[in-house]
Design a protein around this motif. Structure first.
Motif, mmCIF file in Angstrom:
data_model
loop_
_atom_site.group_PDB
_atom_site.id
_atom_site.type_symbol
_atom_site.label_atom_id
_atom_site.label_comp_id
_atom_site.label_asym_id
_atom_site.label_seq_id
_atom_site.Cartn_x
_atom_site.Cartn_y
_atom_site.Cartn_z
ATOM 1 N N GLY A 1 0.576 -1.143 0.062
ATOM 2 C CA GLY A 1 -0.046 -0.054 -0.203
ATOM 3 C C GLY A 1 0.398 0.648 0.366
ATOM 4 O O GLY A 1 0.369 2.024 -0.715
ATOM 5 N N PHE A 2 2.051 1.169 1.061
ATOM 6 C CA PHE A 2 2.866 2.819 0.516
ATOM 7 C C PHE A 2 3.596 2.552 -0.225
ATOM 8 O O PHE A 2 3.537 3.335 -1.295
ATOM 9 N N VAL A 3 4.199 1.354 -1.218
ATOM 10 C CA VAL A 3 4.285 1.969 -2.166
ATOM 11 C C VAL A 3 3.237 2.665 -3.756
ATOM 12 O O VAL A 3 4.185 3.280 -4.367
ATOM 13 N N PHE A 4 2.883 1.487 -3.441
ATOM 14 C CA PHE A 4 1.194 2.207 -4.410
ATOM 15 C C PHE A 4 1.353 4.304 -4.020
ATOM 16 O O PHE A 4 1.239 4.800 -4.925
ATOM 17 N N GLY A 5 1.197 4.101 -2.595
ATOM 18 C CA GLY A 5 0.656 5.452 -2.399
ATOM 19 C C GLY A 5 1.866 5.961 -2.799
ATOM 20 O O GLY A 5 0.806 8.052 -3.691
ATOM 21 N N ALA A 6 2.831 5.555 -3.040
ATOM 22 C CA ALA A 6 4.050 6.616 -2.918
ATOM 23 C C ALA A 6 4.385 6.815 -5.022
ATOM 24 O O ALA A 6 4.657 8.350 -5.500
ATOM 25 N N THR A 7 3.851 5.964 -5.200
ATOM 26 C CA THR A 7 3.977 6.093 -6.768
ATOM 27 C C THR A 7 3.443 6.715 -7.023
ATOM 28 O O THR A 7 3.077 7.801 -8.275
ATOM 29 N N GLY A 8 2.063 7.030 -6.684
ATOM 30 C CA GLY A 8 0.574 7.677 -6.962
ATOM 31 C C GLY A 8 1.121 9.164 -6.454
ATOM 32 O O GLY A 8 0.929 10.240 -7.696
ATOM 33 N N THR A 9 1.250 9.583 -5.440
ATOM 34 C CA THR A 9 2.444 11.054 -5.252
ATOM 35 C C THR A 9 3.249 11.029 -6.673
ATOM 36 O O THR A 9 3.043 12.584 -7.179
ATOM 37 N N ALA A 10 4.329 10.675 -6.265
ATOM 38 C CA ALA A 10 5.151 10.950 -7.634
ATOM 39 C C ALA A 10 4.298 11.060 -8.729
ATOM 40 O O ALA A 10 5.076 12.334 -9.998
ATOM 41 N N PHE A 11 3.640 10.092 -9.882
ATOM 42 C CA PHE A 11 3.023 10.408 -11.545
ATOM 43 C C PHE A 11 2.180 11.814 -11.037
ATOM 44 O O PHE A 11 1.987 12.689 -11.452
ATOM 45 N N ALA A 12 1.561 11.745 -10.017
ATOM 46 C CA ALA A 12 0.540 13.101 -9.810
ATOM 47 C C ALA A 12 1.555 14.402 -10.425
ATOM 48 O O ALA A 12 1.807 15.195 -10.513
ATOM 49 N N LEU A 13 2.449 13.976 -9.213
ATOM 50 C CA LEU A 13 3.199 16.536 -9.325
ATOM 51 C C LEU A 13 4.135 15.406 -10.438
ATOM 52 O O LEU A 13 4.459 16.681 -11.257
ATOM 53 N N LEU A 14 4.449 14.569 -10.925
ATOM 54 C CA LEU A 14 5.598 14.663 -11.624
ATOM 55 C C LEU A 14 4.635 15.202 -12.945
ATOM 56 O O LEU A 14 4.834 15.871 -14.058
ATOM 57 N N ALA A 15 3.571 14.225 -14.173
ATOM 58 C CA ALA A 15 2.560 14.937 -14.470
ATOM 59 C C ALA A 15 1.981 15.901 -14.596
ATOM 60 O O ALA A 15 1.676 17.125 -15.537
ATOM 61 N N MET A 16 1.888 16.772 -13.478
ATOM 62 C CA MET A 16 0.936 17.924 -13.325
ATOM 63 C C MET A 16 2.735 19.079 -13.529
ATOM 64 O O MET A 16 2.040 20.113 -14.266
ATOM 65 N N THR A 17 3.642 18.429 -12.866
ATOM 66 C CA THR A 17 4.136 19.622 -13.502
ATOM 67 C C THR A 17 5.315 19.649 -15.184
ATOM 68 O O THR A 17 4.845 20.794 -15.486
ATOM 69 N N TYR A 18 4.606 18.448 -15.752
ATOM 70 C CA TYR A 18 5.156 18.068 -16.638
ATOM 71 C C TYR A 18 4.060 19.056 -17.981
ATOM 72 O O TYR A 18 4.578 19.618 -18.435
ATOM 73 N N ILE A 19 2.790 18.838 -17.490
ATOM 74 C CA ILE A 19 2.186 19.592 -18.292
ATOM 75 C C ILE A 19 2.226 20.817 -18.140
ATOM 76 O O ILE A 19 1.588 21.536 -19.333
ATOM 77 N N SER A 20 2.396 21.447 -16.773
ATOM 78 C CA SER A 20 1.726 23.448 -16.834
ATOM 79 C C SER A 20 3.771 23.261 -17.095
ATOM 80 O O SER A 20 3.599 25.235 -16.960
ATOM 81 N N THR A 21 4.359 22.738 -17.244
ATOM 82 C CA THR A 21 5.386 24.086 -17.155
ATOM 83 C C THR A 21 6.201 23.340 -18.625
ATOM 84 O O THR A 21 7.150 24.787 -19.190
ATOM 85 N N VAL A 22 5.914 21.782 -19.374
ATOM 86 C CA VAL A 22 6.523 21.534 -20.584
ATOM 87 C C VAL A 22 5.394 21.810 -21.461
ATOM 88 O O VAL A 22 5.602 22.577 -22.822
ATOM 89 N N ASP A 23 4.561 21.070 -22.233
ATOM 90 C CA ASP A 23 3.956 20.221 -22.008
ATOM 91 C C ASP A 23 3.046 21.998 -22.963
ATOM 92 O O ASP A 23 2.892 22.365 -23.993
#
Lengths: 491, 184
Positions: free
Chosen positions: B57-79
């Motif tokens: 559960g912890f691993v899945f959760g950490a994956t989720g945090t990382a995915f959300a932050l990375l995706a939002m950062t990429y979309i809002s700053t690069v894409d």
């Protein structure tokens, strides 16, 4: 002495000298019997109301949301009032099953299953409203961010159009869809052992259906170990989630620069209001269900009293929030803010403000009296009052803040049309129909959980233990007994 | 080929716990225990390995945090960089609500899927039921008679002495996995 810890001061949670087999029988026989005439009549009635709602929704989609009474400033009509009302109602289930699990409030076992089901159905009703309000409901999936070609120019171009991650409306999409998913998973995972209980008692086609529904649960030690682990972790995740959902709903208002909305008090105020209305709806349903389904031994007067205490607490928090808003409007010296609140209380919508104050702040104070908290009739009437009052709270917040904006020429009096009313009443029909189906075909009380607290909270065991203690005290003398009792508790 | 199991049925958790402890102390290998609700204190007595589900559960959760932050950062700053309300492209406070929700979503969905897979639960799983009453009011200690065929009499005698209300032999078409196999 027995291995079980029991509380010598608390009243039993399960009445009526139940054995494990009786608990199984009491709860699963409801699901195993065929539908009664009374059930068929009830579901026909709620089904027709639901059908009316569906037709009104189809009419709205066909003609466009202009069939509602919204105007230049009140663009949200009844729609978002209903959305926030339903989401709020959807908070009690997860609060009962998750937060009360973490707080080790074992009385929750009698009501958590039904409250969780209610949560899921309420969130389904809530989710309908923003989707209809979009107008072009067939484009509703545009709200989810996924790589697309909507910003493409020309033929082979994959530039995506993204939603705005800085917008609370998008946060709401994530909050509500996550909340729905997690509530559904939590509820269904908890249901598996009880569905397996019904599977093992039925024959033929029914057994086949419940065998599929129970996912082949066997109740081995390992399965239970994982079950306990996942229950605890999901409860731990659902606790901040339930608080975040209504906080995010309140951000929809609080982050916009509208007098009466732009306040930092909104998140806690909305969350306590949500729990307040959610518990009221749980009481409305359970007070009926416990009589109709003969569950008085499981949902006792003590349960009702505990829930009324929560209602009193959260209702008082809501009351303080109303007064704080008024105070801050005055103290801020902001003309627009002051006007918004004067207009709420004395303007053309004074009646909705009065209804909100009466139902939410004044009338729940009756629960300071133990007699009222333990009275089924008073509780039922109060729960209806609170449901009405909390609907008016959202109406007051949304409509009174919007109907007089910064340009007096656009000031109008907003009235709903029959379509809006039909959709709202229709969602109550959808909710009731889903709840009736659940109550008929699913174990409405968490069988395994109730069994697990039987030894520590069952009527007969507490009585027997008290008797044993008294005998021991007589034999050994007071001091020796006290020592023995302490030792036993330490172990 | 049929698999044979011996079931000692108890009517309550207290004698069950006592019996599991004594039987293991006497050197019997318990195949599995079936109960109608989670019996607290059974895991250490039975020698059940701890579950690793919460770690997953912890691993899945950490994956989720990382995915959300990375995706939002990429979309809002690069894409597709866009200015909203005069804020920077990368505005972390505004990303927190979604990052939190995605964390919870990943953790719970991932954990529930893991839970169903590990417990072999699905709509299509229709296992043979050793004893239907274990989902009602019976607590069963299961022994594999493939191992203890000659000692069945001794086992029965021991179980009855320890408070079993009934001892049964069941022939199954499917092999029942032991608690150790389920933990593996």
């Amino acid at each position: 002495m027995s291995h079980q810890y029991y509380s010598p001061v608390r009243d039993p949670l399960i009445l009526g000298n139940k054995t494990y087999a009786q608990i199984t029988e009491d709860i699963s026989s409801q699901a195993e019997r065929g539908p009664t005439l009374r059930f068929m009549l009830a579901i026909t009635f709620t089904g027709l109301i639901a059908l009316m709602g569906v037709l009104a929704i189809l009419y709205t989609i066909w003609k466009g949301i202009g069939v509602w009474g919204e105007n230049k400033t009140v663009g949200w009509a009844w729609d978002i009032t209903n959305f926030v009302w339903w989401v709020g109602i959807g908070h009690a289930g997860t609060l009962i099953s998750a937060i009360l699990l973490l707080f080790r409030q074992r009385w929750r076992t009698g009501v958590n299953r039904a409250a969780e089901a209610m949560t899921i159905f309420a969130v389904i009703c809530a989710g309908l409203f923003p989707m209809i309000h979009m107008g072009r409901i067939w484009d509703a999936f545009f709200i989810f961010p996924y790589p697309n070609s909507r910003a493409a120019e020309g033929f082979i171009d994959w530039r995506s159009l993204w939603p705005n991650f800085n917008s609370p409306l998008l946060w709401d999409v994530f909050a509500i869809s996550t909340y729905f998913t997690v509530s559904l998973l939590f509820w269904y995972t908890g249901l598996l052992p009880d569905l397996a209980t019904i599977r093992d008692r039925t024959k033929g086609i029914k057994q086949k259906i419940y065998a599929s529904l129970s996912f082949g649960w066997r109740g081995t030690a390992k399965q239970w170990q994982r079950f306990e682990s996942i229950s605890l972790v999901l409860a731990g995740l659902a606790t901040p989630l339930v608080l975040s959902v209504h906080s995010v709903v309140s951000f929809d208002f609080a982050t916009s620069v509208i007098p009466g909305w732009h306040t930092t008090i909104f998140p806690p105020y909305f969350v306590s209001g949500a729990i307040f209305s959610g518990f009221a709806m749980v009481l409305t349903l359970m007070l009926v269900a416990r009589v109709v389904m003969k569950l008085e031994d499981y949902i006792t007067i003590n349960h009702i009293e505990s829930m009324n205490k929560v209602i009193l607490l959260t209702g008082s928090i809501v009351g303080i929030a109303y007064l704080t808003e008024l105070f801050m409007a005055w103290y801020s010296g902001n003309l627009y803010e002051q006007y918004a609140f004067m207009n709420r209380a004395t303007g053309p919508y004074w009646w909705s403000y009065a209804a909100m104050m009466t139902c939410n702040v004044i009338s729940p104070q009756i629960f300071w009296f133990k007699g009222a908290r333990r009275n089924v009739v008073i509780t039922f009437i109060m729960s209806i009052f609170i449901n009405i009052g909390m609907w008016f709270e959202r109406f007051v917040i949304i409509v009174t803040s919007l109907h007089r904006d910064y340009i007096p020429s656009s000031w109008l009096y907003y009235t709903p049309t029959w379509v809006e009313v039909a959709i709202f009443v229709g969602t109550i029909g959808i909710f009731m129909t889903l709840f009736l189906l659940f109550a008929k075909y699913f174990p409405v009380v968490a069988i395994a959980e109730v069994k697990s607290i039987l030894k520590s909270s069952g009527d007969q065991y507490i009585a027997a233990q008290a008797k044993e203690d008294a005998e021991e005290r007589n034999e050994q003398g007071g001091a020796a007994f006290a020592g023995a009792y302490r030792k036993d508790k330490d172990q | 080929m049929a698999y044979r199991y011996l079931l000692g049925l108890f009517d309550d958790e207290v004698p069950l716990l006592d019996a599991v402890g004594k039987l293991r102390h006497d050197g019997w290998h318990i195949h599995d225990v079936l109960t109608p609700f989670p019996v607290h204190g059974l895991d250490p007595v039975l020698g059940l390995k701890e579950t690793r589900l919460h770690t997953a559960g912890f691993v899945f959760g950490a994956t989720g945090t990382a995915f959300a932050l990375l995706a939002m950062t990429y979309i809002s700053t690069v894409d597709w960089p866009n200015v909203f309300g005069g804020k920077p492209y990368f505005s972390l406070p505004a990303f927190i609500p979604i990052a939190f929700e995605v964390t919870v979503l990943f953790a719970s969905v991932g954990m529930v899927i893991t839970y169903y897979l590990r417990n072999r639960l699905s709509v299509f799983a229709h296992p043979e039921i050793l004893e239907p009453r274990t989902s009602n009011d019976r607590f069963a200690i299961v022994f594999d008679l493939g191992k203890y065929n000659d000692d069945a009499g001794k086992l029965e005698e021991a179980l009855l002495r320890m408070g079993a209300v009934e001892v049964k032999v069941r022939e199954m078409n499917q092999r029942q996995r032991s608690h150790n196999e389920q933990s593996a």
